[in-house]
Scaffold this motif. Structure first.
Motif, PDB file in Angstrom:
ATOM      1  N   ALA A  71      89.079  89.337 -18.130  1.00  0.00           N
ATOM      2  CA  ALA A  71      90.161  88.633 -17.448  1.00  0.00           C
ATOM      3  C   ALA A  71      91.312  88.336 -18.405  1.00  0.00           C
ATOM      4  O   ALA A  71      92.487  88.468 -18.036  1.00  0.00           O
ATOM      5  N   VAL A  72      90.998  87.951 -19.643  1.00  0.00           N
ATOM      6  CA  VAL A  72      92.039  87.710 -20.651  1.00  0.00           C
ATOM      7  C   VAL A  72      92.814  88.994 -20.913  1.00  0.00           C
ATOM      8  O   VAL A  72      94.049  89.001 -20.925  1.00  0.00           O
ATOM      9  N   GLY A  73      92.094  90.071 -21.102  1.00  0.00           N
ATOM     10  CA  GLY A  73      92.744  91.354 -21.355  1.00  0.00           C
ATOM     11  C   GLY A  73      93.655  91.771 -20.221  1.00  0.00           C
ATOM     12  O   GLY A  73      94.783  92.235 -20.442  1.00  0.00           O
ATOM     13  N   HIS A  74      93.178  91.578 -19.001  1.00  0.00           N
ATOM     14  CA  HIS A  74      93.985  91.927 -17.828  1.00  0.00           C
ATOM     15  C   HIS A  74      95.280  91.115 -17.795  1.00  0.00           C
ATOM     16  O   HIS A  74      96.363  91.659 -17.551  1.00  0.00           O
ATOM     17  N   GLU A  75      95.174  89.815 -18.053  1.00  0.00           N
ATOM     18  CA  GLU A  75      96.367  88.953 -18.030  1.00  0.00           C
ATOM     19  C   GLU A  75      97.345  89.321 -19.145  1.00  0.00           C
ATOM     20  O   GLU A  75      98.557  89.346 -18.925  1.00  0.00           O
ATOM     21  N   LYS A 127      86.943  93.726 -26.566  1.00  0.00           N
ATOM     22  CA  LYS A 127      86.797  92.800 -27.699  1.00  0.00           C
ATOM     23  C   LYS A 127      86.922  91.372 -27.214  1.00  0.00           C
ATOM     24  O   LYS A 127      87.675  91.084 -26.289  1.00  0.00           O
ATOM     25  N   GLU A 128      86.191  90.478 -27.862  1.00  0.00           N
ATOM     26  CA  GLU A 128      86.239  89.042 -27.583  1.00  0.00           C
ATOM     27  C   GLU A 128      87.122  88.417 -28.667  1.00  0.00           C
ATOM     28  O   GLU A 128      86.660  88.127 -29.766  1.00  0.00           O
ATOM     29  N   LEU A 138      94.254  85.127 -29.811  1.00  0.00           N
ATOM     30  CA  LEU A 138      94.822  84.858 -28.486  1.00  0.00           C
ATOM     31  C   LEU A 138      96.138  84.093 -28.593  1.00  0.00           C
ATOM     32  O   LEU A 138      97.100  84.406 -27.893  1.00  0.00           O
ATOM     33  N   GLY A 139      96.162  83.102 -29.470  1.00  0.00           N
ATOM     34  CA  GLY A 139      97.386  82.329 -29.659  1.00  0.00           C
ATOM     35  C   GLY A 139      98.524  83.177 -30.182  1.00  0.00           C
ATOM     36  O   GLY A 139      99.667  83.051 -29.724  1.00  0.00           O
ATOM     37  N   LEU A 182      98.148  80.816 -20.645  1.00  0.00           N
ATOM     38  CA  LEU A 182      97.283  81.991 -20.560  1.00  0.00           C
ATOM     39  C   LEU A 182      95.918  81.590 -20.021  1.00  0.00           C
ATOM     40  O   LEU A 182      95.372  82.242 -19.125  1.00  0.00           O
ATOM     41  N   THR A 183      95.370  80.500 -20.535  1.00  0.00           N
ATOM     42  CA  THR A 183      94.068  80.025 -20.092  1.00  0.00           C
ATOM     43  C   THR A 183      94.076  79.680 -18.605  1.00  0.00           C
ATOM     44  O   THR A 183      93.151  80.024 -17.873  1.00  0.00           O
TER      45      THR A 183
END
Length: 103
Positions: free
Chosen positions: A25-29, A63-64, A70-71, A84-85
């Motif tokens: 989901a993070v990657g998609h966003e 990847k995690e 992320l920041g 983002l979160t």
């Protein structure tokens, strides 16, 4: 002594599809935001200080990433980490269907 009321244990609904992983989901966003801004992987990777290969793997959910990565990537895209979160949380909620929260 008062009566004891027993409540049945909550049953989780059987998902019609598996819940998405956070990293997916993070990657998609991140990818969606980058593409919407018309930016390249190379550009965002350079500005955030990560390799293009690593950013590509993050965007594909392979990847995690750490909170620092992320920041940095979110900042390079003009996003705050909290924004983002929030987007990822909403995205997972839409993909997972209704959520039952116990108080």
């Amino acid at each position: 002594m008062g009566d004891v009321v027993a409540f049945p244990a909550p049953q989780a609904p059987e998902p019609s599809r598996p819940e998405p992983l956070w990293r997916e989901a993070v990657g998609h966003e991140l990818r969606s935001e980058r593409q919407q801004a018309g930016r390249t992987l190379t550009d965002v990777a350079e500005q955030s200080g990560v390799s293009m290969q690593y950013l590509s793997e993050v965007e594909r959910g392979l990847k995690e990433p750490s909170s620092e990565i992320l920041g940095a990537v979110a900042g390079a895209l003009g996003l705050r980490l909290v924004d983002l979160t929030a987007r990822v949380t909403r995205s997972i909620g839409r993909m997972s269907g209704p959520v039952c929260l116990a108080a």
